[in-house]
Design a protein around this motif. Structure first.
Motif, PDB file in Angstrom:
ATOM      1  N   ASN A   1      10.917  15.076  -7.985  1.00  0.00           N
ATOM      2  CA  ASN A   1      12.223  15.566  -7.943  1.00  0.00           C
ATOM      3  C   ASN A   1      12.913  15.396  -6.621  1.00  0.00           C
ATOM      4  O   ASN A   1      13.517  16.284  -5.827  1.00  0.00           O
ATOM      5  N   TYR A   2      13.050  14.041  -6.396  1.00  0.00           N
ATOM      6  CA  TYR A   2      13.531  13.551  -5.121  1.00  0.00           C
ATOM      7  C   TYR A   2      15.012  13.555  -5.298  1.00  0.00           C
ATOM      8  O   TYR A   2      15.463  12.969  -6.316  1.00  0.00           O
ATOM      9  N   LYS A   3      15.815  14.358  -4.293  1.00  0.00           N
ATOM     10  CA  LYS A   3      17.066  14.452  -4.311  1.00  0.00           C
ATOM     11  C   LYS A   3      17.400  13.162  -3.487  1.00  0.00           C
ATOM     12  O   LYS A   3      17.776  13.402  -2.242  1.00  0.00           O
ATOM     13  N   ASN A   4      17.827  12.254  -4.065  1.00  0.00           N
ATOM     14  CA  ASN A   4      18.257  11.038  -3.489  1.00  0.00           C
ATOM     15  C   ASN A   4      19.806  10.880  -3.013  1.00  0.00           C
ATOM     16  O   ASN A   4      20.486  11.801  -3.789  1.00  0.00           O
ATOM     17  N   GLU A   5      20.206  10.085  -1.915  1.00  0.00           N
ATOM     18  CA  GLU A   5      21.368  10.083  -1.545  1.00  0.00           C
ATOM     19  C   GLU A   5      22.200   9.074  -2.302  1.00  0.00           C
ATOM     20  O   GLU A   5      21.611   8.592  -3.108  1.00  0.00           O
ATOM     21  N   PRO A   6      23.314   9.289  -2.425  1.00  0.00           N
ATOM     22  CA  PRO A   6      24.201   8.181  -3.263  1.00  0.00           C
ATOM     23  C   PRO A   6      23.811   6.933  -2.902  1.00  0.00           C
ATOM     24  O   PRO A   6      23.463   6.582  -1.752  1.00  0.00           O
ATOM     25  N   ALA A   7      23.854   5.717  -3.453  1.00  0.00           N
ATOM     26  CA  ALA A   7      23.557   4.528  -2.945  1.00  0.00           C
ATOM     27  C   ALA A   7      24.908   4.138  -1.784  1.00  0.00           C
ATOM     28  O   ALA A   7      25.725   4.314  -2.028  1.00  0.00           O
ATOM     29  N   PRO A   8      24.365   3.652  -0.769  1.00  0.00           N
ATOM     30  CA  PRO A   8      25.182   3.456   0.439  1.00  0.00           C
ATOM     31  C   PRO A   8      26.075   2.360   0.324  1.00  0.00           C
ATOM     32  O   PRO A   8      25.802   1.298  -0.390  1.00  0.00           O
ATOM     33  N   GLU A   9      27.091   2.417   0.895  1.00  0.00           N
ATOM     34  CA  GLU A   9      28.081   1.204   1.085  1.00  0.00           C
ATOM     35  C   GLU A   9      27.373   0.319   1.807  1.00  0.00           C
ATOM     36  O   GLU A   9      26.878   0.523   2.853  1.00  0.00           O
ATOM     37  N   ILE A  10      27.677  -0.964   1.595  1.00  0.00           N
ATOM     38  CA  ILE A  10      27.153  -2.136   2.360  1.00  0.00           C
ATOM     39  C   ILE A  10      27.711  -2.059   3.701  1.00  0.00           C
ATOM     40  O   ILE A  10      28.978  -1.918   3.913  1.00  0.00           O
ATOM     41  N   GLY A  11      26.760  -2.084   4.958  1.00  0.00           N
ATOM     42  CA  GLY A  11      27.333  -2.081   6.134  1.00  0.00           C
ATOM     43  C   GLY A  11      27.426  -0.744   6.909  1.00  0.00           C
ATOM     44  O   GLY A  11      27.872  -0.596   7.834  1.00  0.00           O
ATOM     45  N   ASP A  12      27.371   0.130   5.717  1.00  0.00           N
ATOM     46  CA  ASP A  12      27.577   1.595   6.386  1.00  0.00           C
ATOM     47  C   ASP A  12      26.195   2.214   6.933  1.00  0.00           C
ATOM     48  O   ASP A  12      25.407   3.130   5.890  1.00  0.00           O
ATOM     49  N   ILE A  13      26.036   2.366   7.967  1.00  0.00           N
ATOM     50  CA  ILE A  13      24.650   2.596   8.707  1.00  0.00           C
ATOM     51  C   ILE A  13      24.920   4.107   9.322  1.00  0.00           C
ATOM     52  O   ILE A  13      25.604   4.462  10.278  1.00  0.00           O
TER      53      ILE A  13
ATOM     54  N   ASP B   1      15.209   6.699 -10.207  1.00  0.00           N
ATOM     55  CA  ASP B   1      14.793   7.706 -11.261  1.00  0.00           C
ATOM     56  C   ASP B   1      13.303   7.397 -11.528  1.00  0.00           C
ATOM     57  O   ASP B   1      12.478   8.237 -11.833  1.00  0.00           O
ATOM     58  N   LYS B   2      12.947   5.913 -11.788  1.00  0.00           N
ATOM     59  CA  LYS B   2      11.758   5.668 -12.294  1.00  0.00           C
ATOM     60  C   LYS B   2      10.503   5.861 -11.224  1.00  0.00           C
ATOM     61  O   LYS B   2       9.497   6.275 -11.566  1.00  0.00           O
ATOM     62  N   TYR B   3      10.757   5.600 -10.129  1.00  0.00           N
ATOM     63  CA  TYR B   3       9.922   5.855  -9.136  1.00  0.00           C
ATOM     64  C   TYR B   3       9.754   7.047  -8.117  1.00  0.00           C
ATOM     65  O   TYR B   3       8.644   7.782  -7.869  1.00  0.00           O
ATOM     66  N   PHE B   4      10.896   7.806  -8.004  1.00  0.00           N
ATOM     67  CA  PHE B   4      10.862   8.998  -7.355  1.00  0.00           C
ATOM     68  C   PHE B   4      11.397  10.338  -8.071  1.00  0.00           C
ATOM     69  O   PHE B   4      11.106  11.343  -7.523  1.00  0.00           O
ATOM     70  N   GLY B   5      11.693  10.122  -9.337  1.00  0.00           N
ATOM     71  CA  GLY B   5      12.226  11.180 -10.326  1.00  0.00           C
ATOM     72  C   GLY B   5      11.047  12.162 -10.438  1.00  0.00           C
ATOM     73  O   GLY B   5      11.260  13.292 -10.250  1.00  0.00           O
TER      74      GLY B   5
ATOM     75  N   ASP C   1       0.844  -1.080  -0.140  1.00  0.00           N
ATOM     76  CA  ASP C   1      -0.003   0.070   0.000  1.00  0.00           C
ATOM     77  C   ASP C   1       0.827   1.315   0.119  1.00  0.00           C
ATOM     78  O   ASP C   1       0.399   2.350   0.434  1.00  0.00           O
ATOM     79  N   GLN C   2       2.049   1.123  -0.481  1.00  0.00           N
ATOM     80  CA  GLN C   2       2.896   2.432  -0.536  1.00  0.00           C
ATOM     81  C   GLN C   2       3.159   2.498  -1.972  1.00  0.00           C
ATOM     82  O   GLN C   2       4.288   2.168  -2.518  1.00  0.00           O
ATOM     83  N   PRO C   3       2.689   3.579  -2.706  1.00  0.00           N
ATOM     84  CA  PRO C   3       3.043   3.950  -4.229  1.00  0.00           C
ATOM     85  C   PRO C   3       4.454   4.245  -4.154  1.00  0.00           C
ATOM     86  O   PRO C   3       4.712   4.978  -3.339  1.00  0.00           O
ATOM     87  N   GLY C   4       5.086   3.884  -5.135  1.00  0.00           N
ATOM     88  CA  GLY C   4       6.500   4.406  -5.370  1.00  0.00           C
ATOM     89  C   GLY C   4       7.575   3.359  -4.600  1.00  0.00           C
ATOM     90  O   GLY C   4       8.828   3.303  -4.797  1.00  0.00           O
ATOM     91  N   ILE C   5       6.824   2.664  -3.673  1.00  0.00           N
ATOM     92  CA  ILE C   5       7.621   1.836  -2.779  1.00  0.00           C
ATOM     93  C   ILE C   5       7.531   0.470  -2.872  1.00  0.00           C
ATOM     94  O   ILE C   5       8.327  -0.308  -3.327  1.00  0.00           O
ATOM     95  N   GLY C   6       6.209  -0.052  -2.588  1.00  0.00           N
ATOM     96  CA  GLY C   6       5.515  -1.292  -2.877  1.00  0.00           C
ATOM     97  C   GLY C   6       4.266  -1.261  -2.944  1.00  0.00           C
ATOM     98  O   GLY C   6       3.440  -0.800  -1.805  1.00  0.00           O
ATOM     99  N   GLN C   7       3.447  -1.570  -4.049  1.00  0.00           N
ATOM    100  CA  GLN C   7       2.153  -1.509  -4.222  1.00  0.00           C
ATOM    101  C   GLN C   7       1.646  -2.439  -5.054  1.00  0.00           C
ATOM    102  O   GLN C   7       2.108  -2.726  -6.102  1.00  0.00           O
ATOM    103  N   LYS C   8       0.312  -3.010  -4.458  1.00  0.00           N
ATOM    104  CA  LYS C   8      -0.374  -4.007  -5.217  1.00  0.00           C
ATOM    105  C   LYS C   8      -1.460  -3.357  -6.141  1.00  0.00           C
ATOM    106  O   LYS C   8      -2.313  -2.799  -5.393  1.00  0.00           O
ATOM    107  N   THR C   9      -1.285  -3.709  -7.253  1.00  0.00           N
ATOM    108  CA  THR C   9      -2.266  -3.103  -8.224  1.00  0.00           C
ATOM    109  C   THR C   9      -2.936  -4.217  -8.924  1.00  0.00           C
ATOM    110  O   THR C   9      -2.577  -5.343  -9.174  1.00  0.00           O
ATOM    111  N   PRO C  10      -3.905  -3.749  -9.688  1.00  0.00           N
ATOM    112  CA  PRO C  10      -4.597  -4.695 -10.760  1.00  0.00           C
ATOM    113  C   PRO C  10      -3.575  -5.447 -11.476  1.00  0.00           C
ATOM    114  O   PRO C  10      -4.026  -6.523 -12.028  1.00  0.00           O
ATOM    115  N   ASP C  11      -2.549  -4.497 -12.066  1.00  0.00           N
ATOM    116  CA  ASP C  11      -1.484  -5.087 -13.024  1.00  0.00           C
ATOM    117  C   ASP C  11      -0.501  -5.892 -12.377  1.00  0.00           C
ATOM    118  O   ASP C  11       0.248  -6.529 -13.197  1.00  0.00           O
ATOM    119  N   GLY C  12      -0.524  -6.238 -11.045  1.00  0.00           N
ATOM    120  CA  GLY C  12       0.747  -6.700 -10.496  1.00  0.00           C
ATOM    121  C   GLY C  12       1.164  -5.777  -9.321  1.00  0.00           C
ATOM    122  O   GLY C  12       0.396  -5.471  -8.459  1.00  0.00           O
TER     123      GLY C  12
END
Length: 279
Positions: free
Chosen positions: A265-277, A258-262, A48-59
């Motif tokens: 105009n979402y200014k995303n952070e760079p992809a984090p390094e694994i384990g970098d919390i 880019d597909k879901y947040f662009g 139930d979260q558009p752009g994150i995870g959503q169940k729709t009639p199409d999948g």
């Protein structure tokens, strides 16, 4: 002659037993063992979260869905071998502990309390608590400007209360049942701002009916390190970490952002390094 009849009967019994054993082996192969190459894998996502995870009639659609699908493929599963299961926030740890799912990708922030119960691969996205306001609103330029403003709080969420407690004590909390209801109130002027993770806000604002009507404040009021939840001690953690690194390196991660947040105009952070919390 009598002995031969008994032997033949025994042979039939033996053949039936071997057949039953073979059927049992097929059933085991169909089970999801979380190691790839099986017949299916069960993944928990938000419905139930558009752009994150959503169940729709199409999948199913959303950033987490694309991430989870990529990971499943790297683990050896095709899209038609994925079984999606709704992972509500309050159920995620229990679902992993019971083995209801192999892993969870559901805007699942890593924190010490959760790490005592489950393991996390990643993080795969660094989000921040932020606010969403109307596109033409120039009065809210900082968290302090939320004082005396009507701030939407979704039932069961602590985000708005956190703002009121520490940043804008005079904010007027308005409780709505869903984020969609908050957006409708924001659009009509019944509320002035909605607060939760910026990735979630961007997902809602990017919906076709809301494009251009809202904007993110960009306040970065907290760090939310999204991780992939797995059962405690599972060897999937290392395998998923390797797959996440591949998703970043081949640009599939940025394409999903880019597909879901662009559109918001979402200014995303760079992809984090694994384990970098980030605390």
């Amino acid at each position: 002659m009598k002995l031969r009849k008994v032997t033949a009967a025994s042979a039939v019994v033996l053949a039936l037993a071997l057949s039953a054993t073979a059927c049992g082996g097929d059933k085991k192969d169909n089970d999801s063992g979380g190691s790839g190459g099986g017949k299916k894998i069960t993944i928990g996502i938000k419905f139930d979260q558009p752009g994150i995870g959503q169940k729709t009639p199409d999948g199913y659609s959303g950033f987490d869905v694309d991430v989870a699908t990529y990971l499943a493929k790297k683990l050896g599963y095709s899209e038609d071998q994925i079984q999606w299961k709704e992972a509500k926030s309050q159920d995620r740890e229990t679902m992993l502990q019971r083995g209801d799912v192999d892993f969870i990708a559901a805007s699942y922030s890593i924190n010490p309390k959760r790490e005592k119960l489950v393991d996390f691969a990643g993080p795969y996205l660094l989000a921040h608590q932020d606010v969403l306001v109307r596109a033409d609103d120039t009065s809210i330029k900082s968290p302090a400007d939320l004082n005396s403003k009507k701030l939407c709080s979704v039932t069961g969420s602590t985000s708005a209360q956190n703002v009121k407690d520490s940043l804008a004590p005079k904010a007027q909390l308005q409780v709505y049942p869903t984020y969609s209801a908050c957006l409708t109130g924001l659009q009509s002027g019944a509320i002035d701002a909605l607060t939760t993770d910026d990735s979630i806000l961007a997902g809602y604002a990017a919906q076709s009916q809301f494009k251009g009507k809202f904007k993110l404040g960009g306040f970065k009021m907290s760090n939310e390190n999204y991780g992939i939840g797995v059962k405690k001690g599972s060897d999937l953690k290392a395998k998923i970490n390797t797959a996440l690194e591949a998703m970043v390196s081949d640009n599939s991660w940025q394409q999903a952002v880019d597909k879901y947040f662009g559109p918001a105009n979402y200014k995303n952070e760079p992809a984090p390094e694994i384990g970098d919390i980030k605390s």
